[in-house]
Design a protein around this motif. Structure first.
Motif, PDB file in Angstrom:
ATOM      1  N   MET A 182      -1.588   2.325  -2.611  1.00 14.72           N
ATOM      2  CA  MET A 182      -2.708   3.220  -2.870  1.00 14.72           C
ATOM      3  C   MET A 182      -3.999   2.646  -2.291  1.00 14.72           C
ATOM      4  O   MET A 182      -4.740   3.346  -1.621  1.00 14.72           O
ATOM      5  N   LYS A 183      -4.245   1.369  -2.575  1.00 15.33           N
ATOM      6  CA  LYS A 183      -5.479   0.740  -2.106  1.00 15.33           C
ATOM      7  C   LYS A 183      -5.505   0.656  -0.585  1.00 15.33           C
ATOM      8  O   LYS A 183      -6.532   0.915   0.040  1.00 15.33           O
ATOM      9  N   LYS A 184      -4.378   0.322   0.016  1.00 14.81           N
ATOM     10  CA  LYS A 184      -4.316   0.208   1.466  1.00 14.81           C
ATOM     11  C   LYS A 184      -4.525   1.570   2.133  1.00 14.81           C
ATOM     12  O   LYS A 184      -5.184   1.656   3.164  1.00 14.81           O
ATOM     13  N   ASN A 185      -3.981   2.627   1.542  1.00 10.69           N
ATOM     14  CA  ASN A 185      -4.180   3.966   2.091  1.00 10.69           C
ATOM     15  C   ASN A 185      -5.652   4.365   2.079  1.00 10.69           C
ATOM     16  O   ASN A 185      -6.126   5.027   3.001  1.00 10.69           O
ATOM     17  N   LEU A 186      -6.379   3.936   1.057  1.00  9.68           N
ATOM     18  CA  LEU A 186      -7.804   4.214   0.981  1.00  9.68           C
ATOM     19  C   LEU A 186      -8.548   3.528   2.126  1.00  9.68           C
ATOM     20  O   LEU A 186      -9.395   4.140   2.783  1.00  9.68           O
ATOM     21  N   PHE A 187      -8.209   2.269   2.396  1.00  6.55           N
ATOM     22  CA  PHE A 187      -8.871   1.541   3.465  1.00  6.55           C
ATOM     23  C   PHE A 187      -8.496   2.098   4.845  1.00  6.55           C
ATOM     24  O   PHE A 187      -9.333   2.115   5.750  1.00  6.55           O
ATOM     25  N   ILE A 188      -7.295   2.564   5.004  1.00  7.27           N
ATOM     26  CA  ILE A 188      -6.885   3.192   6.264  1.00  7.27           C
ATOM     27  C   ILE A 188      -7.682   4.481   6.482  1.00  7.27           C
ATOM     28  O   ILE A 188      -8.165   4.749   7.587  1.00  7.27           O
ATOM     29  N   THR A 191     -11.986  -2.645   8.241  1.00  2.00           N
ATOM     30  CA  THR A 191     -10.908  -2.884   9.197  1.00  2.00           C
ATOM     31  C   THR A 191     -10.003  -4.019   8.733  1.00  2.00           C
ATOM     32  O   THR A 191      -8.781  -3.924   8.828  1.00  2.00           O
ATOM     33  N   LYS A 192     -10.589  -5.086   8.222  1.00  7.18           N
ATOM     34  CA  LYS A 192      -9.824  -6.229   7.735  1.00  7.18           C
ATOM     35  C   LYS A 192      -8.886  -5.821   6.599  1.00  7.18           C
ATOM     36  O   LYS A 192      -7.729  -6.249   6.548  1.00  7.18           O
ATOM     37  N   ASN A 193      -9.366  -5.002   5.704  1.00  6.33           N
ATOM     38  CA  ASN A 193      -8.548  -4.599   4.554  1.00  6.33           C
ATOM     39  C   ASN A 193      -7.538  -3.504   4.901  1.00  6.33           C
ATOM     40  O   ASN A 193      -6.573  -3.322   4.176  1.00  6.33           O
ATOM     41  N   SER A 194      -7.757  -2.801   5.981  1.00  6.46           N
ATOM     42  CA  SER A 194      -6.797  -1.747   6.337  1.00  6.46           C
ATOM     43  C   SER A 194      -5.606  -2.301   7.116  1.00  6.46           C
ATOM     44  O   SER A 194      -4.594  -1.627   7.234  1.00  6.46           O
ATOM     45  N   LEU A 195      -5.740  -3.499   7.660  1.00  6.42           N
ATOM     46  CA  LEU A 195      -4.636  -4.075   8.439  1.00  6.42           C
ATOM     47  C   LEU A 195      -3.624  -4.740   7.561  1.00  6.42           C
ATOM     48  O   LEU A 195      -3.483  -5.333   6.778  1.00  6.42           O
TER      49      LEU A 195
END
Length: 49
Positions: A1-7, A45-49
């Motif tokens: 969920m968190k990663k999808n938000l950053f993407i 960008t760092k958190n979406s990778l």
């Protein structure tokens, strides 16, 4: 969920915020608001990778 938000935020950043690397901005002469945008884009960008 968190990663999808950053993407999602990374995609929004690329559409709305300016890219200072394409403009050839020198970091030594960047204004405070430009540095804030660069920092924000880096964080997302760092958190979406």
């Amino acid at each position: 969920m968190k990663k999808n938000l950053f993407i999602f935020l990374a995609k929004v950043n690329s559409l709305l915020l300016p890219s200072f690397t394409k403009k050839g901005l020198d970091m030594a002469y960047a204004k405070k608001w430009q540095l804030a945008i660069i920092g924000w884009r880096y964080f997302i960008t760092k958190n979406s990778l």
